[in-house]
Write a protein that holds these residues in place. Structure first.
Motif, short mmCIF file in Angstrom:
data_model
loop_
_atom_site.label_atom_id
_atom_site.label_comp_id
_atom_site.label_asym_id
_atom_site.label_seq_id
_atom_site.Cartn_x
_atom_site.Cartn_y
_atom_site.Cartn_z
N ILE A 51 -1.72 -10.97 17.57
CA ILE A 51 -0.22 -10.06 17.48
C ILE A 51 0.47 -10.13 18.64
O ILE A 51 1.34 -8.59 18.70
CB ILE A 51 -0.37 -8.73 16.44
N PHE A 77 -10.18 -2.30 12.01
CA PHE A 77 -9.71 -1.20 13.35
C PHE A 77 -10.30 -0.07 13.20
O PHE A 77 -10.87 0.16 12.39
CB PHE A 77 -8.17 -1.04 12.20
N PRO A 84 -2.69 4.92 2.40
CA PRO A 84 -2.94 6.38 1.77
C PRO A 84 -3.00 6.51 0.45
O PRO A 84 -3.47 6.64 -0.44
CB PRO A 84 -2.73 6.98 2.24
N TRP A 85 -1.58 6.00 -0.14
CA TRP A 85 -1.39 5.67 -1.57
C TRP A 85 -2.21 4.64 -2.65
O TRP A 85 -2.48 4.42 -3.03
CB TRP A 85 -0.30 4.93 -2.23
N LEU A 126 -8.97 7.44 -3.88
CA LEU A 126 -7.96 7.10 -2.74
C LEU A 126 -8.99 7.79 -1.43
O LEU A 126 -9.70 8.26 -1.12
CB LEU A 126 -7.06 8.02 -2.88
N LYS A 128 -7.74 9.62 0.54
CA LYS A 128 -8.09 10.42 1.72
C LYS A 128 -9.14 11.35 1.01
O LYS A 128 -9.67 12.42 1.01
CB LYS A 128 -7.05 11.66 0.80
N ILE B 275 -0.70 1.23 13.76
CA ILE B 275 -1.31 0.63 13.30
C ILE B 275 -1.53 -0.18 12.41
O ILE B 275 -2.17 -1.26 11.53
CB ILE B 275 -2.79 1.38 13.38
N GLN B 276 -1.03 0.31 10.78
CA GLN B 276 -0.67 -0.06 9.98
C GLN B 276 0.31 -1.74 9.89
O GLN B 276 0.01 -2.38 9.48
CB GLN B 276 -0.27 1.06 9.01
N ASP B 278 0.14 -3.27 12.34
CA ASP B 278 -0.33 -4.04 13.09
C ASP B 278 -1.31 -4.96 11.54
O ASP B 278 -1.40 -5.91 11.64
CB ASP B 278 -1.46 -3.69 14.30
N LEU B 279 -1.55 -3.92 11.25
CA LEU B 279 -2.40 -4.60 9.66
C LEU B 279 -1.85 -5.90 9.25
O LEU B 279 -2.41 -7.12 8.59
CB LEU B 279 -3.00 -3.32 8.83
N MET B 280 -0.68 -5.57 8.47
CA MET B 280 0.03 -6.42 8.28
C MET B 280 0.53 -7.89 8.66
O MET B 280 0.65 -8.89 8.30
CB MET B 280 1.70 -5.76 8.05
N ARG B 281 0.54 -7.84 10.63
CA ARG B 281 0.97 -8.51 11.07
C ARG B 281 -0.17 -9.21 10.87
O ARG B 281 -0.95 -10.34 10.97
CB ARG B 281 1.10 -8.37 12.20
N ARG B 289 7.51 -8.40 2.61
CA ARG B 289 6.26 -7.77 2.37
C ARG B 289 6.04 -6.42 3.40
O ARG B 289 4.99 -5.94 2.27
CB ARG B 289 5.07 -9.38 2.42
N LYS B 293 5.59 -3.78 0.76
CA LYS B 293 3.69 -2.82 0.35
C LYS B 293 3.46 -1.83 1.42
O LYS B 293 2.87 -0.97 1.38
CB LYS B 293 2.82 -4.47 1.07
N LEU B 294 4.05 -2.16 2.56
CA LEU B 294 3.86 -1.19 3.39
C LEU B 294 5.23 0.01 3.83
O LEU B 294 4.89 1.36 3.82
CB LEU B 294 3.75 -1.20 4.99
N PRO B 297 6.20 2.42 0.41
CA PRO B 297 5.92 3.88 0.10
C PRO B 297 5.51 4.46 1.12
O PRO B 297 5.21 5.50 0.94
CB PRO B 297 4.63 2.44 -0.30
N ASN B 298 5.78 3.95 2.60
CA ASN B 298 5.70 4.99 3.34
C ASN B 298 6.60 6.35 3.51
O ASN B 298 6.40 7.39 4.02
CB ASN B 298 5.12 4.31 5.14
N ALA B 374 1.42 11.61 -4.85
CA ALA B 374 -0.06 12.37 -4.40
C ALA B 374 -0.76 12.16 -3.65
O ALA B 374 -1.55 12.85 -3.08
CB ALA B 374 -0.39 12.27 -6.27
N TRP B 375 -0.94 11.09 -2.65
CA TRP B 375 -1.96 10.61 -1.72
C TRP B 375 -1.06 11.20 -0.43
O TRP B 375 -1.95 11.53 0.38
CB TRP B 375 -2.28 8.93 -1.75
N HIS B 376 0.04 11.15 -0.49
CA HIS B 376 -0.24 12.39 0.73
C HIS B 376 -0.29 13.77 1.27
O HIS B 376 0.09 14.48 0.14
CB HIS B 376 2.31 12.59 1.14
#
Lengths: 257, 382
Positions: A51, A77, A84-85, A126, A128, B275-276, B278-281, B289, B293-294, B297-298, B374-376
């Motif tokens: 990466i 990581f 989180p969702w 979830l 959290k 870091i998210q 990086d995860l996808m990469r 994608r 997927k990321l 939603p964020n 609701a996750w936020h």
């Protein structure tokens, strides 16, 4: 899988972070990389995982990919990198979604990851709602779901408290007892290196160079035994001696800058 | 009471005297010696032949019941009944034909009733669940309406300046078919279409600008410029460009909503952590994608922010634009023509429809947001 790094150098603009790294990771070996903050440990991992593109030098991966492996080189990581969702099981399923798998196989991979990390009863939770240790277990289960050939671990236990760290080290030992997955384990914690690694690579402060490669002679399974303690203490002393000088100088340089 | 007995550390003045109740009682006692209003120019006191003493006794009984209730919350409900009874008194007096504008005894009594309501609300706001989230704001709104009604009728404010809520409600009922046609033209036709177009365009251009950096650099300063454009300036121009029907209203709404949506979407797309990404990469996810997927939603909390801001902007835009030309229907058209004919009741009824529509749209979006994000961390239960 083997990893061969030769004469690797990496710069961010004018800042050289890695300088002339030569490193070989044998099949099934666990190599811990330790060094002061900012010495390029994480960059080395990013380069190994593809990466980050290195400025110069070469990095090669050789060897057979095991059956059912979907993502040969897989990261774990420090901050878990969970979405989180998504529930626990959906976080694990994330890395399978774009692969052509039968529904049964998909479920089997998610379930076995949940089972091995003791997460079955939290599958619909979830992130959290979970403790830090449980979140990292989700991270590990996600990595295992792709049946990786090599694991790149970026300070995976640094965000956890001391007891949780012990528990997860046991999980890692169990993992490497069952599967001989090659691993590059970046940490700044000597205990983790001494418990888990076959060899320990000490990096200097920036620009990161290899100060020394230390082999731990006692096999992993016997390191808790009394007879092993003398050797481990000696290795620890040597590692600490190397690290201490580098860390002190790195500290002073940060203060000056 | 029982708490003071079991907890030896709570022996402060709180348990010795109920100072809140003393604050309520003081204006009420003063009120007793002042007149309630006047009949044919002569002042009428508490014992002037009305049923006022019965109301007073009822309120006192309710307060006593509230004080002696075994639970603080039950006491609050009893006191609430007292408050309701107190605020019914002016309606009774108005029915008896009294002029309330000089009835300082009544107004002080109502001040005391409002202080009592303050106490009740303080207790109810501490009760978790539906009482805190529905009953307390509901009572608050009802209190405002009743206060408005009583003040306007008591001081005989001319309806041309401010009609009482009852009169607005009557106008609403009497003109329902007209108001429904206006609602259909303005909200269901202009606002919905303009809103979907403006928000949709802002969203799509933001996704494009996220990929093409110079677009973002060029568009963001324009966003500040556009937010400063006055609606009354742009609306007549759009009517000239697109004609009298919904198209010109939708155009105004697009101008108003495009940039808020664009800016919020761009901010949302930048909201994913390193870091998210990086995860996808590291799992070989490409642009598409990672977006689906990321990053989207964020971005959801930001998208909802833009949608909520725009829901009220769109309604204002459509109503103002209708001032500058419309087929003979629509909420803005109704307001401008009925004001000219001094038909203020219909104007107020239209304002009520607009306010209810705006908060309804906003509320629906807020519910949808709660369900999808609701996750936020910002969505913790309050």
């Amino acid at each position: 899988m083997r990893l061969l790094v030769s004469d690797l150098t990496h710069r961010y603009d004018d800042l050289t972070v890695l300088d002339g790294i030569d490193l070989t990771l044998a099949e099934g070996e666990i190599l811990a990389v330790i060094g002061p903050s900012g010495c390029g440990k994480s960059t080395l991992l990013g380069i190994a995982g593809g990466i980050v593109a290195p400025t110069s030098g070469s990095i090669r991966v050789e060897g057979e990919v095991p059956d059912g492996c979907l993502n040969p080189i897989t990261f774990i990581f420090q901050d878990f990198a969970l979405l989180p969702w998504r529930t626990v099981e959906d976080n694990i399923a994330l890395v399978l979604e774009h692969h052509k798998l039968s529904a049964a196989e998909r479920r089997e991979r998610v379930d076995s990851g949940l089972r091995r990390m003791g997460l079955s009863e939290f599958r619909n939770a979830l992130p959290k709602q979970l403790s830090g240790g449980m979140r990292q277990r989700v991270g590990i289960a996600r990595a295992l779901a792709v049946r990786p050939a090599m694991l790149l671990l970026d300070e995976p236990l640094s965000a956890l408290d001391a007891q949780t760290r012990e528990l997860l080290m046991d999980d890692f030992l169990e993992l490497w007892r069952r599967e001989k997955t090659t691993a590059l384990y970046v940490t700044h914690n000597l205990d983790e290196a001494l418990r888990l690694a076959d060899r320990v690579c000490v990096l200097s402060r920036r620009p990161g160079r290899i100060r020394e490669l230390v082999t731990i002679e006692v096999p992993r399974e016997r390191r808790q035994e009394p007879s092993a303690q003398a050797h481990l203490a000696e290795v620890r002393g040597r590692l600490w001696h190397l690290m201490k000088a580098e860390a002190q100088m790195a500290d002073r340089e940060i203060a000056r800058a | 009471m029982s708490e003071a007995a079991t907890n030896p550390y709570r022996t402060s003045l709180r348990s010795a005297a109920d100072w809140g109740l003393v604050a309520v009682a003081l204006p009420a006692l003063v009120a007793l010696v002042l007149p309630l209003g006047s009949l044919n120019g002569a002042p009428v006191g508490w014992l002037g032949g009305t049923m006022a003493p019965l109301f007073l006794i009822g309120v006192v009984l309710a307060v006593i019941a509230g004080r002696s209730a075994p639970k603080r919350v039950w006491g609050a409900w009893a006191e609430l009944a007292g408050v309701a009874l107190a605020w019914l008194l002016p309606f009774h007096l108005l029915k008896e034909g009294l002029d309330l504008s000089a009835g300082w005894g009544l107004w002080l009594f109502l001040v005391a009733a409002t202080l009592l309501l303050w106490r009740v609300m303080g207790v109810l706001a501490g009760v978790p669940g539906g009482i805190r989230s529905v009953v307390v704001p509901g009572l608050f709104g009802l209190g405002l309406l009743v206060g408005w009604e009583v003040l306007v009728r008591g001081f005989q404010v001319p309806a041309i300046l401010l009609p009482p809520p009852s009169r607005i409600a009557a106008a609403l009922a009497a003109n329902a078919p007209v108001l429904w046609d206006d609602f259909r033209q303005t909200v269901l036709t202009s606002v919905l279409r303009g809103y979907v177009m403006g928000c949709g365009a802002g969203f799509l251009v933001a996704i494009l600008a996220d990929r093409v950096p110079f677009l973002a650099r060029g568009l963001l300063p324009l966003g500040n410029l556009a937010s400063a454009i006055p609606v009354v300036g742009i609306a007549p121009i759009m009517v000239m460009w697109f004609g009298f029907d919904w198209q010109s209203k939708a155009a105004v709404i697009v101008v108003m909503t495009f940039f808020p949506m664009l800016i919020n979407t761009l901010a949302g797309l930048g909201n994913s952590e390193r870091i998210q990404l990086d995860l996808m990469r590291s799992y070989a996810a490409g642009y598409g994608r990672t977006l689906v997927k990321l990053r989207l939603p964020n971005a959801l909390p930001f998208l909802f922010n833009g949608l909520k801001i725009n829901s009220t902007l769109a309604l204002i835009g459509a109503i103002v634009a209708e001032f500058f030309g419309t087929p003979v229907v629509g909420m803005g058209f109704r307001i401008s023509t009925e004001v000219a004919r001094m038909n203020l009741d219909i104007v107020w009824a239209t304002i009520a429809v607009a306010a209810l529509t705006g908060s309804g749209l906003y509320g629906a979006l807020a519910l949808l947001e709660r369900a999808t994000t609701a996750w936020h961390p910002s969505m913790r239960r309050r």
